[in-house]
Design a protein around this motif. Structure first.
Motif, PDB file in Angstrom:
ATOM      1  N   GLN A  77       0.803  -1.230   0.000  1.00 34.27           N
ATOM      2  CA  GLN A  77       0.000   0.000   0.000  1.00 34.27           C
ATOM      3  C   GLN A  77       0.833   1.275   0.000  1.00 34.27           C
ATOM      4  OE1 GLN A  77      -3.104  -0.190  -0.636  1.00 34.27           O
ATOM      5  NE2 GLN A  77      -3.211  -2.412  -0.435  1.00 34.27           N
ATOM      6  N   THR A  78       1.960   1.291   0.711  1.00 29.49           N
ATOM      7  CA  THR A  78       2.716   2.546   0.811  1.00 29.49           C
ATOM      8  C   THR A  78       4.194   2.302   0.548  1.00 29.49           C
ATOM      9  OG1 THR A  78       3.348   2.329   3.114  1.00 29.49           O
ATOM     10  CG2 THR A  78       1.186   3.286   2.699  1.00 29.49           C
ATOM     11  N   ALA A  79       4.896   3.401   0.171  1.00 28.57           N
ATOM     12  CA  ALA A  79       6.330   3.294  -0.104  1.00 28.57           C
ATOM     13  C   ALA A  79       7.085   2.835   1.140  1.00 28.57           C
ATOM     14  CB  ALA A  79       6.864   4.633  -0.596  1.00 28.57           C
ATOM     15  N   GLY A  80       6.508   3.078   2.308  1.00 26.85           N
ATOM     16  CA  GLY A  80       7.161   2.647   3.556  1.00 26.85           C
ATOM     17  C   GLY A  80       7.271   1.136   3.649  1.00 26.85           C
ATOM     18  N   ALA A  85       9.425  -5.578   1.975  1.00 27.59           N
ATOM     19  CA  ALA A  85       8.941  -6.644   1.086  1.00 27.59           C
ATOM     20  C   ALA A  85      10.056  -7.086   0.145  1.00 27.59           C
ATOM     21  CB  ALA A  85       7.738  -6.156   0.281  1.00 27.59           C
ATOM     22  N   VAL A  86      10.788  -6.109  -0.400  1.00 29.01           N
ATOM     23  CA  VAL A  86      11.891  -6.440  -1.312  1.00 29.01           C
ATOM     24  C   VAL A  86      12.929  -7.281  -0.570  1.00 29.01           C
ATOM     25  CG1 VAL A  86      13.850  -5.432  -2.566  1.00 29.01           C
ATOM     26  CG2 VAL A  86      11.566  -4.448  -2.827  1.00 29.01           C
ATOM     27  N   ILE A 207       6.180  -4.530  -7.653  1.00 29.36           N
ATOM     28  CA  ILE A 207       6.172  -3.917  -6.323  1.00 29.36           C
ATOM     29  C   ILE A 207       5.677  -2.470  -6.445  1.00 29.36           C
ATOM     30  CG2 ILE A 207       7.547  -3.379  -4.260  1.00 29.36           C
ATOM     31  CD1 ILE A 207       7.914  -6.266  -4.791  1.00 29.36           C
ATOM     32  N   PRO A 208       4.367  -2.251  -6.197  1.00 31.29           N
ATOM     33  CA  PRO A 208       3.855  -0.877  -6.220  1.00 31.29           C
ATOM     34  C   PRO A 208       4.544  -0.054  -5.134  1.00 31.29           C
ATOM     35  CG  PRO A 208       2.063  -2.471  -6.199  1.00 31.29           C
ATOM     36  CD  PRO A 208       3.315  -3.230  -5.917  1.00 31.29           C
ATOM     37  N   ASN A 209       4.672   1.238  -5.358  1.00 30.46           N
ATOM     38  CA  ASN A 209       5.278   2.139  -4.358  1.00 30.46           C
ATOM     39  C   ASN A 209       6.685   1.732  -3.961  1.00 30.46           C
ATOM     40  OD1 ASN A 209       2.830   3.732  -4.032  1.00 30.46           O
ATOM     41  ND2 ASN A 209       2.015   1.907  -3.063  1.00 30.46           N
ATOM     42  N   ILE A 210       7.462   1.227  -4.911  1.00 28.39           N
ATOM     43  CA  ILE A 210       8.845   0.853  -4.583  1.00 28.39           C
ATOM     44  C   ILE A 210       9.653   2.125  -4.315  1.00 28.39           C
ATOM     45  CG2 ILE A 210       9.819   0.823  -6.928  1.00 28.39           C
ATOM     46  CD1 ILE A 210      11.133  -1.938  -6.054  1.00 28.39           C
TER      47      ILE A 210
END
Ligand code: WAQ
Ligand code: MG
Length: 265
Positions: A77-80, A85-86, A207-210
């Motif tokens: 959901q957010t760049a944070g 996750a990566v 990965i959204p918001n990477i």
């Protein structure tokens, strides 16, 4: 007997004040060269470049036929949340913490380069630096006869941006190389904040918001196995022509745990 049509590698790069601002490539038949050139010119001109180079080169050897990686979008959901996750994905792939740190610092630096860094998955050492320029993955494309069907297929899955198609092809060529453990990518387009982690094991994980929207920096890192011959890998990624001739599996949006499944330790 029917002979296969001549194929051409077509590549575009555009620069402004010596900085790379746009690039694209494909492998096409002579019949499609004109349209492809026009669309690449239009794309480059959107960046108001000082210089545009379009190279068209006949492909002399029969291209390899490769398979596209399956595509999944990670529910982020957010760049944070993205860096964690990566890191979690990379930790399931025999990539050391040191190598993950090297990659993250290269990707999230305030610079852009036109190619990918190559890093040892074990030691985190950069295997290309100084005279050894970062690798520019090249000479890959989609079979002409699939172009329309592929675009419709992606669109039906909500993947409408041209970047998705090109990144999936590039990542699939990268991961087809035996010595590659994974690739990670952050776009340098400030308007495009979805990146990916690609590997043979998990496929192409979007990965959204990477990165934060508006950030103009990006990059690519390719992780290699310990005993990899860097020159061979570079030669393969840069020079060996490869054509993709089938549609990929597209799995929609999934939670990180579903994607990496029992690999998560
Ligand atoms: N070979 C190696 N590295 C490259 C290449 C290439 N052909 N082209 C670009 N790079 C590097 C370079 O450092 C760029 O700064 C960086 O990658 C990002 O390039 O499914 O558009 O063209 O929605 O900005 C991912 C799509 C899009 C994710 C990635 O990358 C999705 C993208 P960009
Ligand atoms: Mg680009």
């Amino acid at each position: 007997m029917t002979t296969s049509p001549e194929l051409y590698s077509i590549r575009m790069r555009a620069q402004n004040e010596a900085v790379h601002v746009s690039g694209a490539e494909d492998i096409v038949t002579a019949q499609r060269l004109q349209n492809t050139t026009a669309s690449y010119l239009n794309r480059a001109l959107m960046h108001q470049p000082e210089k545009i180079v379009i190279t068209v080169e006949k492909i002399e050897s029969e291209p390899l036929r490769l398979t596209l990686l399956p595509v999944v979008t990670c529910d982020i959901q957010t760049a944070g949340d993205a860096p964690e996750a990566v890191k979690t994905i990379l930790s399931t792939l025999e990539i050391s913490d040191k190598a993950v740190c090297s990659a993250i610092s290269a990707l999230y630096s305030d610079t852009n380069i036109s190619g990918a860094y190559i890093i040892s998955a074990k030691t985190g050492k950069f295997l290309c630096s100084g005279a050894e320029m970062p690798v520019r993955v090249s000479r890959f494309g989609l079979l002409d006869s699939l172009a329309g069907e592929f675009a419709d297929y992606l669109k039906n899955h909500g993947l409408t941006h041209y970047r998705v198609k090109e990144a999936l092809l590039l990542a699939s060529k990268v991961c087809s190389c035996d010595e590659v453990v994974a690739e990670i990518c952050v776009s340098d387009d400030p308007e495009y904040s979805t990146g990916y982690v690609a590997s043979k094991r998990h496929g192409y994980i979007r990965i959204p918001n990477i990165k934060e929207h508006g950030n103009p920096y990006g990059g690519r890192v390719i992780f290699l196995t310990e005993d990899a011959g860097v020159q061979r890998v570079r030669g393969y990624l840069e020079k060996t022509p490869a054509l993709f001739d089938a549609l990929p599996e597209i799995k929609g949006v999934k939670k990180l745990n579903e994607i990496i499944g029992s690999c998560h330790s």
